[in-house]
Design an enzyme around this catalytic site. Structure first.
Site, PDB file in Angstrom:
ATOM      1  N   LYS A   1      58.416  51.741  34.857  1.00 37.54           N
ATOM      2  CA  LYS A   1      57.824  50.460  34.436  1.00 37.54           C
ATOM      3  C   LYS A   1      58.091  49.395  35.508  1.00 37.54           C
ATOM      4  O   LYS A   1      58.162  49.724  36.691  1.00 37.54           O
ATOM      5  CB  LYS A   1      58.324  50.072  33.039  1.00 37.54           C
ATOM      6  CG  LYS A   1      58.112  51.218  32.020  1.00 37.54           C
ATOM      7  CD  LYS A   1      58.310  50.814  30.592  1.00 37.54           C
ATOM      8  CE  LYS A   1      58.063  52.016  29.680  1.00 37.54           C
ATOM      9  NZ  LYS A   1      58.194  51.716  28.254  1.00 37.54           N
TER      10      LYS A   1
ATOM     11  N   SER B   1      61.852  56.571  23.402  1.00 41.67           N
ATOM     12  CA  SER B   1      63.298  56.653  23.219  1.00 41.67           C
ATOM     13  C   SER B   1      63.850  58.078  23.369  1.00 41.67           C
ATOM     14  O   SER B   1      64.751  58.496  22.636  1.00 41.67           O
ATOM     15  CB  SER B   1      63.717  56.041  21.874  1.00 41.67           C
ATOM     16  OG  SER B   1      63.341  54.675  21.814  1.00 41.67           O
TER      17      SER B   1
END
Ligand code: 13P
Length: 256
Positions: free
Chosen positions: A15, A217
């Site tokens: 990211k 996650s």
């Protein structure tokens, strides 16, 4: 995945994180602990500006490189701020993520744009990793499969089922991204099986060979149970991919 010949893929989506120094430390840590496996590939997706550095650091290893986004435009030209797939290829990428939920929700990427990016990626020799997934509200109202079907169909209708033989799908429920609330292996498996079924309805062989990654996650502590499910072929990892030891633990869960 035990029943198929699909290889696992463990991909790190960095990211908008990193710096030259921090990336160097991360990649050094990965190279120190990485032992390649025939059954699992490792892929790093740094920011655009860090691609070339990372490409040079991993060049002598089996670790692969991908970008996080690309332009839907395949020709050069007046598209200020955009990055064309051919430029990513030139920078050393083999893969590119398309349609990440952050692109869809924060930057307004609609299904047709995601499909155009998928097609542009393949036209320029990149393997697209197309992301799909529902919001918490969509899950709670029972529309998970309808949402994912709409997202998959947009690509299938535009690109054709054959295009999926050279592609990867990532199921990333939005409510599991960056929240610490991982989907249970059963929740993820249900959607992965549904996605494979959507492809199988058009072509069984392509569906059987399609890698479908889970994202949301993923950690060293939950990767093994996720990867043990029949239709989960690896992970697309955000937060935990920024730590060499955490990402290596996830990779090892896939590599055995
Ligand atoms: P996290 O692993 O931080 O939940 O992010 C998942 C993701 O969005 C990968 O693309």
């Amino acid at each position: 995945m035990a029943e198929s010949a699909r290889n696992y893929l463990v991909a790190g989506n960095w990211k908008m994180n990193g710096s030259t120094a921090a990336n160097r430390e991360l990649v050094d840590g990965l190279l120190d602990g990485f032992s390649p496996s025939d059954g699992a590939g490792m892929l790093l997706c740094p920011s655009f500006v860090h691609l070339r550095d990372v490409a040079s650091w991993i060049a002598a290893s089996d670790i692969q490189l991908g970008a996080q986004n690309l332009s839907e435009q395949t020709g050069s030209g007046a598209y200020t701020g955009e990055i064309q797939g051919a430029m990513l290829k030139d920078a050393g990428c083999d893969y590119v993520i398309v349609g990440h939920s952050e692109r869809r929700t924060l930057y307004g990427e609609a299904d047709d744009l995601v499909a155009a990016k998928f097609i542009a990626a393949q036209a320029q020799g990149l393997t697209p990793i197309v992301c799909v997934g529902e919001s918490l509200e969509q899950r709670e109202t029972g529309s998970t499969e309808a949402v994912v079907r709409r997202q998959i169909d947009a690509v299938l209708d535009a690109a054709g089922v054959e295009a999926f033989s050279g592609a990867v799908v990532a199921y990333e429920p939005i409510w599991a991204i960056g929240t610490g609330h991982t989907a249970t292996p059963e929740q993820a498996q249900d959607v992965h099986a549904a996605i494979r079924g959507m492809i199988a309805a058009r072509n069984d062989t392509i569906a059987a060979g399609l890698r479908i990654l889970y994202g949301g996650s993923v950690k060293g502590s939950n990767a093994a149970e996720l990867f043990a499910m029949n239709d989960i072929d690896g992970g697309l990892v955000g937060g935990a991919s920024l730590s060499a030891s955490d990402f290596l633990a996830i990779y090892r869960a896939a590599a055995g």
